[in-house]
Motif scaffolding. Structure first.
Motif, PDB file in Angstrom:
ATOM      1  N   TYR A 138       0.834  -1.211   0.000  1.00 17.47           N
ATOM      2  CA  TYR A 138       0.000   0.000   0.000  1.00 17.47           C
ATOM      3  C   TYR A 138       0.865   1.256   0.000  1.00 17.47           C
ATOM      4  N   LEU A 139       1.882   1.285   0.834  1.00 21.04           N
ATOM      5  CA  LEU A 139       2.769   2.456   0.863  1.00 21.04           C
ATOM      6  C   LEU A 139       3.549   2.602  -0.431  1.00 21.04           C
ATOM      7  N   ALA A 140       4.100   1.494  -0.934  1.00 19.74           N
ATOM      8  CA  ALA A 140       4.886   1.558  -2.169  1.00 19.74           C
ATOM      9  C   ALA A 140       4.042   2.029  -3.336  1.00 19.74           C
ATOM     10  N   SER A 141       2.772   1.655  -3.346  1.00 20.48           N
ATOM     11  CA  SER A 141       1.896   1.964  -4.467  1.00 20.48           C
ATOM     12  C   SER A 141       1.180   3.302  -4.314  1.00 20.48           C
ATOM     13  N   GLU A 142       0.727   3.619  -3.102  1.00 22.18           N
ATOM     14  CA  GLU A 142      -0.150   4.778  -2.897  1.00 22.18           C
ATOM     15  C   GLU A 142       0.382   5.783  -1.891  1.00 22.18           C
ATOM     16  N   GLY A 143       1.581   5.535  -1.339  1.00 24.69           N
ATOM     17  CA  GLY A 143       2.070   6.377  -0.251  1.00 24.69           C
ATOM     18  C   GLY A 143       2.324   7.824  -0.618  1.00 24.69           C
ATOM     19  N   GLY A 144       2.743   8.082  -1.866  1.00 25.38           N
ATOM     20  CA  GLY A 144       3.027   9.461  -2.279  1.00 25.38           C
ATOM     21  C   GLY A 144       4.049  10.106  -1.369  1.00 25.38           C
TER      22      GLY A 144
END
Length: 337
Positions: free
Chosen positions: A110-116
């Motif tokens: 989730y962080l790698a994909s959506e963390g911004g």
């Protein structure tokens, strides 16, 4: 001379004091010292992640980005029904310790994909609210009036699984709350009147999560589609050739969709050195956004794998994969849209 060898944060490093209160995670530069009670995460360009314990220096190296996050606990308030904002849920959740049975933790993905640049608690609550409202609206979760204990337990089990599959967090507690004293009904009615005049839906929409750019949408699809495929691959099927063949066909189609989005053309170019016209760029963006909506539905479907018989969700899976195929093909063919 005391303090001569004191370690200092890298220039431009964000203030990590908000971690555990107003922020779940913050993007940090390479060389940041992971704060006490927090966890560091180095994210590679291909989506691989590596956790770093507190007290260590987060050397991202060739990684695309690095984060520090606090596991919680956190507390947020949700409004499961947009048309009834006085009905609320008080939700407590944490980011669990790593599960040794999986190669990558869902929260890390989730962080790698959506963390911004980071994940604030307010933005995370908005994303959870949107996911919950969509599941209730589609009938995948049920929270009827005068809910019985059995109905509540069933809802809680579905909610727990939804938040773990979609965001990688574990629900610790969930209680109904009355938010009526905080709702500005006059403002709400005015907003709905504006919606009606604009010929929008009469019922209030799901919470407004900020729209993704085309590049952000493609990154999510590139990184997360393999995770969805893995979740589907691990489903335990009952004996029978028919379901087995359907299952294999869905896996093959998802593999094809993942490859399709991994090799997508640039938003700006029709061919090397040839700019894409504005209408075609808009079409590509529209198809990317549609594919992300289908991706979110795929994660929600994955939350039902363990609690529902396979025959009950195969039709939904077929529809979701068909939407991914449609938007993938549409984005690739949008050069002359």
């Amino acid at each position: 001379m005391r303090g001569l060898f004191k370690r200092t944060a890298p220039a431009g490093a964000p203030d990590t004091a908000a971690l555990g209160t107003d922020a779940l995670a913050l993007r940090v530069p390479s060389g940041t010292m992971v704060p006490h009670a927090c966890i560091g995460l180095a994210c590679g360009k291909g989506g691989a992640t590596r956790r770093v314990e507190h007290g260590a220096r987060l050397a991202a190296g060739d990684s695309k980005s690095a984060y520090c996050f606090h596991p919680g606990p956190y507390s947020i308030e949700l409004t499961p029904f947009a048309a009834a904002p006085e009905i609320g849920l008080q939700l407590s959740f944490v980011v669990d310790d790593p599960d040794p049975r999986v190669a990558q933790q869902r929260f890390d993905l989730y962080l790698a994909s959506e963390g911004g640049e980071g994940v604030s608690l307010a933005a995370f609550a908005l994303a959870v609210d949107s996911a919950l409202q969509r599941e209730l609206a589609q009938g995948n979760l049920e929270l009827p009036p005068c809910t019985t204990l059995d109905e509540w337990n069933l809802f809680r089990a579905g909610l727990n699984q939804l938040l773990y599959q979609r965001f990688g967090v574990t629900v610790e507690d969930c209680l109904p709350v009355d938010l009526g004293d905080r709702v500005d009904y006059a403002q709400l009615l005015l907003a709905r009147a504006v919606d009606v005049r604009a010929k929008s839906a009469v019922s209030a929409p799901a919470p407004s999560v900020p729209a993704l750019t085309d590049a952000q949408a493609l990154r999510r699809l590139f990184l997360e589609l393999p995770g969805v495929t893995s979740a589907l691959r691990l489903v335990a099927l009952p004996p029978g050739q028919a379901l087995f063949r359907q299952h294999q066909a869905l896996l093959q189609r998802l593999d094809g969709v993942a490859l399709l989005f991994a090799t997508m053309p640039s938003l700006e170019l029709a061919a090397p050195g040839i700019a894409l016209d504005v209408a075609s760029r808009a079409a590509r963006e529209r198809h990317s956004a549609g594919a992300v909506l289908a991706l979110d539905e795929a994660w929600s479907l994955a939350a039902r794998f363990a609690h529902a018989p396979a025959a009950s969700w195969f039709d939904d899976a077929d529809r979701i994969v068909a939407n991914l195929e449609h938007h993938g093909a549409g984005r690739r063919a949008s050069e002359h849209a």
